[in-house]
Design a protein around this motif. Structure first.
Motif, mmCIF file in Angstrom:
data_model
loop_
_atom_site.group_PDB
_atom_site.id
_atom_site.type_symbol
_atom_site.label_atom_id
_atom_site.label_comp_id
_atom_site.label_asym_id
_atom_site.label_seq_id
_atom_site.Cartn_x
_atom_site.Cartn_y
_atom_site.Cartn_z
ATOM 1 N N SER A 111 0.823 -1.218 0.000
ATOM 2 C CA SER A 111 0.000 0.000 0.000
ATOM 3 C C SER A 111 0.852 1.262 0.000
ATOM 4 N N MET A 112 2.129 1.138 0.296
ATOM 5 C CA MET A 112 3.007 2.294 0.187
ATOM 6 C C MET A 112 3.171 2.721 -1.262
ATOM 7 N N PHE A 113 3.038 1.793 -2.198
ATOM 8 C CA PHE A 113 3.130 2.125 -3.615
ATOM 9 C C PHE A 113 1.813 2.695 -4.135
ATOM 10 N N HIS A 114 0.706 2.018 -3.790
ATOM 11 C CA HIS A 114 -0.600 2.370 -4.340
ATOM 12 C C HIS A 114 -1.665 1.938 -3.344
ATOM 13 N N PRO A 115 -2.768 2.663 -3.223
ATOM 14 C CA PRO A 115 -3.757 2.332 -2.185
ATOM 15 C C PRO A 115 -4.582 1.082 -2.444
ATOM 16 N N ARG A 116 -4.470 0.460 -3.641
ATOM 17 C CA ARG A 116 -5.309 -0.714 -3.916
ATOM 18 C C ARG A 116 -4.472 -1.910 -4.379
ATOM 19 N N PRO A 117 -3.659 -2.465 -3.463
ATOM 20 C CA PRO A 117 -2.923 -3.686 -3.822
ATOM 21 C C PRO A 117 -3.773 -4.929 -3.561
ATOM 22 N N PHE A 118 -3.668 -5.902 -4.426
ATOM 23 C CA PHE A 118 -4.280 -7.214 -4.224
ATOM 24 C C PHE A 118 -3.150 -8.190 -3.929
ATOM 25 N N VAL A 119 -3.104 -8.721 -2.705
ATOM 26 C CA VAL A 119 -1.990 -9.579 -2.309
ATOM 27 C C VAL A 119 -2.093 -10.962 -2.953
ATOM 28 N N ARG A 120 -3.235 -11.276 -3.542
ATOM 29 C CA ARG A 120 -3.384 -12.502 -4.317
ATOM 30 C C ARG A 120 -3.746 -12.108 -5.746
ATOM 31 N N THR A 121 -2.954 -12.543 -6.697
ATOM 32 C CA THR A 121 -3.216 -12.233 -8.094
ATOM 33 C C THR A 121 -4.433 -13.004 -8.598
ATOM 34 N N ARG A 122 -4.999 -12.532 -9.705
ATOM 35 C CA ARG A 122 -6.167 -13.198 -10.285
ATOM 36 C C ARG A 122 -5.804 -14.555 -10.870
ATOM 37 N N PHE A 123 -4.557 -14.708 -11.305
ATOM 38 C CA PHE A 123 -4.123 -15.934 -11.954
ATOM 39 C C PHE A 123 -3.041 -16.624 -11.122
ATOM 40 N N ALA A 124 -2.998 -17.929 -11.228
ATOM 41 C CA ALA A 124 -1.932 -18.691 -10.584
ATOM 42 C C ALA A 124 -0.625 -18.506 -11.368
ATOM 43 N N PRO A 125 0.531 -18.641 -10.705
ATOM 44 C CA PRO A 125 0.707 -18.871 -9.272
ATOM 45 C C PRO A 125 0.585 -17.570 -8.487
ATOM 46 N N GLN A 126 -0.159 -17.627 -7.411
ATOM 47 C CA GLN A 126 -0.371 -16.461 -6.571
ATOM 48 C C GLN A 126 0.232 -16.720 -5.191
ATOM 49 N N GLY A 127 0.241 -15.685 -4.362
ATOM 50 C CA GLY A 127 0.708 -15.855 -3.001
ATOM 51 C C GLY A 127 2.126 -15.352 -2.785
ATOM 52 N N ALA A 128 2.737 -15.797 -1.698
ATOM 53 C CA ALA A 128 4.092 -15.396 -1.332
ATOM 54 C C ALA A 128 4.830 -16.601 -0.774
#
Length: 547
Positions: A223-240
């Motif tokens: 959120s320091m970059f942009h106010p609307r981050p999605f921590v899980r992407t719409r497509f796999a592979p997602q996550g951390a």
């Protein structure tokens, strides 16, 4: 002699039926007329907003239907949050938020309990906006693309939060699980919830879901970059995913890789997705998470393209979508120094002034960490990449290096030419054990971006490399082309991703009539078809590889 006519009861029933049919026809025509008038008055987007509130679809808002809007407009947004669940509920919350002119209030996050003696870490954000000239659409001056569609991208020129102070203990999410792990053994900070069977998440969204658990710190950082981050992407592979790069008696160096993306637009504009290839970095922290020595998170910028972008031209999931790629010079978070105590005590527990007599902040001196075990950064990064993309258990060499290796080992080159990320194809096909075994045994593999080969083709300093790129590009069709070629660059077999997906979605009896056929030895048609493709390439290469 004619029989008796219909009785009065039957005649009355027929008359009633005719009347009902006429009434239904009139009502249907009236609804169609009203919908047409509503569309003319409100437009597609306005009608979409209106319909989301018109629960009984009568094209009128009753006081009960309008109640959520009234609550949202007249009360504190946090207190007036409607109780809505599921996909429709989330869309409603977004629509209500648009009407109220505010973003949806987040549900309660898992907050770290404040520690009066806890250390704090200062982090700065460094950001250089996307180079618009690197987008393919820039070649024709963004012809046919409305300025509104790209407004969120053009207006994003600086980080949302240039500097932030966080609790050191918030970073405990990066610590490894309690079971003993060797250096380089990956674990999931945020597990992927998608695979080839679950498909992908909706494109038609504006606001991220409330982060939970270990998602909270990732969301806060991004959120320091942009106010609307999605921590899980719409497509796999997602996550951390993360692994231990170094270990000492009291500290870890943790390497990590995150797949996340941003939504740059808000209603009434349509969604615009900004998806960096990856976020990677490392953190040096104590094993009890009380102290952070160093932290860095960044988007790699070593390739000519490192961001995928997609934007919708409508308010539904089936709306037309544009896609493009581009280059982001810098997107980085870095700690300004080690974490420091927020309150300083002497040996008797008394609070000391955090500034010296001259008014300057007290400077802390930190000893060097004697690492007992350590692996190179490149090895840690590769382990994380393989965790995200198991097909990379085999090496994928740079384009020119692959041909040099193939020449030395007398193997074929298995090359994947991508316009963008190509995630879906690589993940669904190349992770199969039989395919990995065959590729490792008989091929040297490589993958490249179209733009990189176009630049190589135009570089006349090495005519052989230019020719290799030219032969590849001649066979390329959007979005991904899989190519098998000889060490001299001669293409002997290739298949496009779209055609491949068409083949693997066919019924077996239909596929038998195509140039590829399914093998009965494998249940998965994707695995069988790609194996057939590789084997066909080996067969075609035999005349050229004879000693």
């Amino acid at each position: 002699m004619a029989g008796p006519g219909p009785g009065p009861g039957l005649a009355l029933a027929m008359a009633l039926l005719a009347a009902l049919v006429a009434v239904k026809y009139y009502r249907d025509m009236e609804v169609a007329r009203q919908q047409e008038l509503a569309l003319k008055s409100l437009g597609n987007e306005g009608l979409f907003l209106f319909s989301s509130l018109d629960t009984n679809k009568d094209l009128y808002l009753s006081p009960e239907e309008f109640k959520p809007i009234a609550e949202k407009l007249t009360a504190n947004p946090a207190q007036a949050r409607p109780k809505a669940a599921g996909k429709e509920g989330k869309q409603l919350l977004e629509l209500l938020s648009f009407c109220a002119g505010v973003a949806p209030a987040s549900e309660s996050e898992e907050e770290e309990t404040p520690d009066p003696d806890g250390e704090t870490l200062s982090i700065v954000a460094k950001f250089q906006p996307l180079v618009m000239e690197t987008m393919t659409k820039s070649k024709d001056g963004f012809l046919g693309i409305s300025h509104v569609a790209l407004s969120g991208l053009r207006n994003w020129t600086a980080p949302a939060v240039p500097m932030s102070v966080l609790l050191a203990r918030e970073f405990k999410a990066f610590l490894p699980p309690k079971n003993n792990l060797e250096l380089g053994d990956p674990w999931w900070i945020i597990p992927s919830e998608l695979n080839i069977f679950t498909g992908y998440l909706s494109n038609n969204r504006f606001y991220p879901p409330p982060p939970k658990g270990k998602e909270v710190i990732i969301h806060r950082l991004l959120s320091m970059f942009h106010p609307r981050p999605f921590v899980r992407t719409r497509f796999a592979p997602q996550g951390a995913v993360a692994c231990i790069q170094a270990s000492s008696s009291f500290y870890y160096t943790i390497a990590f890789r995150i797949h996340a993306e941003f939504q740059l637009n808000e209603p009434p504009n349509f969604p615009f997705w900004f998806s960096p290839g990856q976020f990677t970095g490392y953190i040096v922290l104590s094993k009890d998470s009380s102290h952070v020595r160093n932290f860095r998170l960044f988007v790699p910028n070593n390739r000519s393209l490192n961001v995928d972008m997609e934007w919708l031209y409508g308010a539904s999931e089936s709306s037309n979508m544009e896609v493009d790629i581009g280059y982001l010079p810098q997107m980085e978070l870095e700690s300004t120094g080690p974490s420091v105590p927020s309150v300083i005590h002497d040996e008797n527990g008394n609070v000391l002034d955090s500034r010296d007599p001259s008014g300057e902040p007290i400077q802390f001196v930190f000893e060097d960490i004697p690492w007992q075990q350590e692996i190179p950064w490149q090895e840690a990064a590769h382990r994380l990449e393989v965790a995200m993309y198991p097909f990379k258990k085999i090496s994928y060499l740079p384009f020119t290096e692959a041909f040099e290796r193939a020449q030395a080992e007398k193997k074929l080159v298995h090359s994947i030419l991508l316009w963008g990320s190509g995630r879906t194809l690589r993940e669904t096909v190349l992770e199969s054990s039989p395919i990995l075994a065959l590729l490792n045994e008989s091929f040297v593999s490589s993958w490249s971006l179209v733009k990189e080969l176009e630049e190589l083709q135009n570089n006349r300093e090495n005519e052989f490399y230019s020719k290799l790129a030219k032969l590849h590009l001649e066979k390329y069709n959007f979005p991904v082309e899989m190519i098998i070629c000889l060490p001299n660059g001669t293409v002997i077999h290739h298949i496009n991703a779209n055609y491949f997906l068409d083949i693997t979605s066919m019924k077996p009896e239909d596929a038998e009539r195509s140039i590829f056929s399914f093998s009965t030895n494998f249940e998965d048609p994707s695995t069988a078809t790609y194996l057939q493709f590789l084997k066909e390439g080996l067969q075609r290469a035999k005349p050229y590889l004879q000693p």
